[in-house]
Design a protein around this motif. Sequence first.
Motif, short mmCIF file in Angstrom:
data_model
loop_
_atom_site.label_atom_id
_atom_site.label_comp_id
_atom_site.label_asym_id
_atom_site.label_seq_id
_atom_site.Cartn_x
_atom_site.Cartn_y
_atom_site.Cartn_z
N TRP A 43 -24.53 15.09 73.92
CA TRP A 43 -24.21 16.15 74.48
C TRP A 43 -24.74 17.34 73.62
O TRP A 43 -25.00 18.69 74.32
N THR A 47 -27.39 19.91 75.62
CA THR A 47 -27.02 21.30 75.76
C THR A 47 -27.96 22.17 75.01
O THR A 47 -28.28 23.41 75.35
N TRP A 55 -29.24 19.71 82.21
CA TRP A 55 -28.13 19.17 81.44
C TRP A 55 -27.73 17.90 82.25
O TRP A 55 -27.21 16.82 81.61
N TYR A 56 -27.18 17.77 83.64
CA TYR A 56 -26.75 16.82 84.23
C TYR A 56 -27.54 15.84 84.57
O TYR A 56 -27.35 14.85 85.38
N LEU A 65 -24.01 13.43 80.33
CA LEU A 65 -23.37 14.52 80.16
C LEU A 65 -22.40 14.51 81.53
O LEU A 65 -22.90 15.09 82.63
N ALA A 72 -19.48 21.32 78.79
CA ALA A 72 -20.93 21.31 78.30
C ALA A 72 -21.14 22.77 77.51
O ALA A 72 -21.75 22.74 76.63
N GLU A 75 -20.24 22.35 74.20
CA GLU A 75 -21.04 21.63 73.20
C GLU A 75 -22.22 22.49 72.95
O GLU A 75 -22.61 22.63 71.84
#
Length: 362
Positions: A43, A47, A55-56, A65, A72, A75
Amino acid sequence: MAAFTIAAGTGNWFSALALGVTLLKCLLIPTYHSTDFEVHRNWLAITHSLPISQWYYEATSEWTLDYPPFFAWFEYILSHVAKYFDQEMLNVRNLNYSSSRTLLFQRFSVIFMDVLFVYAVHECCKCIDGKKVGKELTEKPKFILSVLLLWNFGLLIVDHIHFQYNGFLFGLMLLSIARLFQPSIFCLWFKPQGPRGFLRCLTLCALSSFMFGWHVHEKAILLAILPMSLLSVQKAGDASIFLILTTTGHYSLFPLLFTAPELPIKILLMLLFTIYSISSLKTLFRKEKPLFNWMETFYLLGLGPLEVCCEFVFPFTSWKVKYPFLPLLLTSVYCAVGITYAWFKLYVSVLIDPPVGKTKKQ
Ligand SMILES: *[C@@H]1O[C@H](CO)[C@@H](O)[C@H](O)[C@H]1NC(C)=O
């Protein structure tokens, strides 16, 4: 110990307790860590090196993640410190990457974030009234509460061995509780219940949600154990429920650490915490009726033989191959009995036993 005595002498015992447990956490740095270590490393990498739009969606690692947005960002901020330790941990392709600098960074980030937890415990201690002040420092409810929270066995093994960031999140929870107790900010519409009643309801809700399966992880029992610590130093009845809940709940975390080198550590830490919590609360409430009846004493002592059977006898029997799940099954069932019992007692006490000090005014 010397540092503790000096600090306690100057009235700075809280710092000594916090510093002591921080040193213990540092000693735990080289211990076993679970796959959560790699989850958080990944993660950090995601990020740090990808635009937020990805990110996702990034799925190079199986540990995508999948936490809420706040985590997020957390991180992301951490990753800007991580780059000074080891840039390689921030590469999304470096699956299972673990250099000694990565280990140090990740472990220290958990220890550092606990600053919020320590502050929250400090604020909670301000809410405990000092009526039962004993002559000895170690007999004061504030002191006992600080040890019960700062040195909580469950948090130590889940965060600082298994590897997770629960400490600062629980810090946020305790801080919210502390603010509700502090008169200046205390909202008026809570008055009919009283903050103690509120806290019991919160604990009961947390425990109920654990019991009826809203959580998949055994660590969720800490959600009930930590607020219950605040109640335990104020009333003998709550202390008794707390001790059953905590001892059983903490034992149920044992299977999280299944590696041989951690066996003595977890047993020693658990014994230390359990013996301290029982003896300090017994001393605090020595003028009231005993904290446990014979059945409760028998149940709690049974955890000893259970541990011996599961981790010292079972591995040498022929059942190990045929029924490898047996120790886990026994542990779960045994702990479920204790936790259900504690839940039941807490439920009854919320229903029939109004919080002290509020009844007369109403
Ligand atoms: C990373 O570690 C996990 C668990 O130890 C393992 O299942 C996986 O195959 C490893 N991946 C790589 C790329 O080494």
